[in-house]
Scaffold this motif. Structure first.
Motif, PDB file in Angstrom:
ATOM      1  N   THR A 152       0.839  -1.193   0.000  1.00 37.66           N
ATOM      2  CA  THR A 152       0.000   0.000   0.000  1.00 37.66           C
ATOM      3  C   THR A 152       0.881   1.252   0.000  1.00 37.66           C
ATOM      4  O   THR A 152       2.088   1.184   0.287  1.00 37.66           O
ATOM      5  CB  THR A 152      -0.897   0.051   1.249  1.00 37.66           C
ATOM      6  N   VAL A 153       0.264   2.379  -0.280  1.00 38.47           N
ATOM      7  CA  VAL A 153       0.996   3.652  -0.215  1.00 38.47           C
ATOM      8  C   VAL A 153       1.495   3.887   1.206  1.00 38.47           C
ATOM      9  O   VAL A 153       2.622   4.348   1.418  1.00 38.47           O
ATOM     10  CB  VAL A 153       0.095   4.827  -0.669  1.00 38.47           C
ATOM     11  N   GLY A 154       0.657   3.537   2.190  1.00 40.62           N
ATOM     12  CA  GLY A 154       1.064   3.696   3.577  1.00 40.62           C
ATOM     13  C   GLY A 154       2.295   2.878   3.919  1.00 40.62           C
ATOM     14  O   GLY A 154       3.201   3.358   4.612  1.00 40.62           O
ATOM     15  N   LYS A 155       2.337   1.647   3.424  1.00 42.12           N
ATOM     16  CA  LYS A 155       3.495   0.794   3.694  1.00 42.12           C
ATOM     17  C   LYS A 155       4.732   1.324   2.981  1.00 42.12           C
ATOM     18  O   LYS A 155       5.840   1.310   3.539  1.00 42.12           O
ATOM     19  CB  LYS A 155       3.215  -0.640   3.242  1.00 42.12           C
ATOM     20  N   TYR A 156       4.560   1.807   1.746  1.00 44.29           N
ATOM     21  CA  TYR A 156       5.685   2.383   0.999  1.00 44.29           C
ATOM     22  C   TYR A 156       6.285   3.556   1.774  1.00 44.29           C
ATOM     23  O   TYR A 156       7.509   3.659   1.916  1.00 44.29           O
ATOM     24  CB  TYR A 156       5.217   2.839  -0.382  1.00 44.29           C
ATOM     25  N   ALA A 157       5.442   4.425   2.308  1.00 47.08           N
ATOM     26  CA  ALA A 157       5.931   5.571   3.068  1.00 47.08           C
ATOM     27  C   ALA A 157       6.639   5.114   4.343  1.00 47.08           C
ATOM     28  O   ALA A 157       7.717   5.621   4.690  1.00 47.08           O
ATOM     29  CB  ALA A 157       4.774   6.506   3.409  1.00 47.08           C
ATOM     30  N   ALA A 158       6.023   4.153   5.045  1.00 51.24           N
ATOM     31  CA  ALA A 158       6.614   3.663   6.290  1.00 51.24           C
ATOM     32  C   ALA A 158       7.981   3.044   6.053  1.00 51.24           C
ATOM     33  O   ALA A 158       8.915   3.263   6.841  1.00 51.24           O
ATOM     34  CB  ALA A 158       5.673   2.657   6.947  1.00 51.24           C
ATOM     35  N   GLU A 159       8.111   2.264   4.976  1.00 49.61           N
ATOM     36  CA  GLU A 159       9.407   1.646   4.664  1.00 49.61           C
ATOM     37  C   GLU A 159      10.467   2.692   4.350  1.00 49.61           C
ATOM     38  O   GLU A 159      11.660   2.453   4.550  1.00 49.61           O
ATOM     39  CB  GLU A 159       9.247   0.685   3.492  1.00 49.61           C
ATOM     40  N   ALA A 160      10.021   3.865   3.847  1.00 50.26           N
ATOM     41  CA  ALA A 160      10.952   4.953   3.544  1.00 50.26           C
ATOM     42  C   ALA A 160      11.237   5.814   4.774  1.00 50.26           C
ATOM     43  O   ALA A 160      12.036   6.749   4.708  1.00 50.26           O
ATOM     44  CB  ALA A 160      10.400   5.821   2.425  1.00 50.26           C
TER      45      ALA A 160
END
Length: 277
Positions: A254-262
């Motif tokens: 998800t977009v949320g997971k992409y942001a969190a991983e960054a």
């Protein structure tokens, strides 16, 4: 009346953005004098401002103004045709108004329209453009994001026209690459809300009612309806909330997971498309 040639009509239209027939009539009245024709169109335009109030302004552009990395404004300025939208005067007006929005931070559109900009109200500036361009010109909406790290993305749906889609993404810490990725995702996928918690309760209730009716009409067992409705509401969140959407560059997350991983958190976003709710 003097006859006019199409080259002069075209030139006058380029100067004023007025309609072809209005330009032709103004040139005929001015005896072919382009400067006089411009004045005639200005007078006519001023008289016709009120008549245009009921007309639909469904074209236009999205304008952005940033001040550093932590402050930005987005504005939708509307007109009636794409011919006016791509004109220099209309684009200059949009740039002037969005800069004023950023500087003055009005609470809503009516407050913006009454606010002072270079000795005139914003509404007076719009009325002058309305008179000069011969179309209804209006501010539809605007937003200001303040704080964190803000990334803007502007998208042209037609290379001959100004941006029709604009996105601001606000992160809790600097990461321009991630911010741009998420802004481009939002431009393409049109999320309506940031996350499930940000969806108004009445909107959730409306969707839940629709899903419940749909489930009953499908003949599902009564004992299973609540669970099925919950699943459909969660599916709606995945379609319409930014952080729950599948990321366009990697649909396995998800977009949320992409942001969190960054290592960043998305605090807010704004997405405008000309003529779209």
């Amino acid at each position: 009346m003097a006859s006019v040639n199409m080259a002069d009509v075209k030139r006058l239209r380029e100067l004023t953005a007025a309609g072809m027939m209005d330009c032709k009539k103004a040139l005929e009245e001015a005896g072919g004098d382009i400067e006089k024709a411009v004045d005639i169109l200005r007078v006519k335009g001023a008289k016709d401002v009120g008549k245009r109030e009921a007309r639909t302004a469904s074209n236009g552009l999205i304008a952005v103004k940033q001040d550093g990395e932590s402050l930005a404004a987005l504005l939708e300025l509307n007109c009636e045709t794409d011919f006016v939208a791509k004109g220099e005067r209309f684009q200059e007006l949009a740039a002037k108004v969005v800069a004023h929005v950023l500087a003055s931070r009005p609470s809503d559109v009516p407050t913006l329209l009454e606010s002072d900009l270079d000795g005139k109200s914003v509404k007076e500036h719009l009325d002058e453009a309305n008179a000069a361009l011969g179309e209804k010109i209006e501010v539809r909406r605007f937003a200001v994001l303040d704080g964190g790290h803000i990334v803007a993305y502007m998208h042209k749906t037609d290379p001959q026209l100004p941006p029709a889609v604009g996105v601001l993404v606000q992160l809790d810490s600097p990461n321009t690459e991630v911010g741009k990725d998420i802004a481009q995702h939002a431009a393409a996928m049109a999320p309506r809300y940031l996350n499930p918690n940000s969806v108004p309760a009445d909107v959730v209730e409306k969707e839940r009612t629709v899903f419940e009716q749909m489930t009953r009409e499908e003949g599902k067992p009564e004992a299973a309806i609540a669970k099925i409705v919950d699943g459909r509401v969660n599916g709606w969140y995945k379609d319409f909330t930014l952080l729950e959407q599948a990321f366009v560059k990697d649909n396995k997350k998800t977009v949320g997971k992409y942001a969190a991983e960054a290592g960043v958190k998305v605090l807010a976003f704004v997405r405008y498309k000309v003529g779209q709710a």
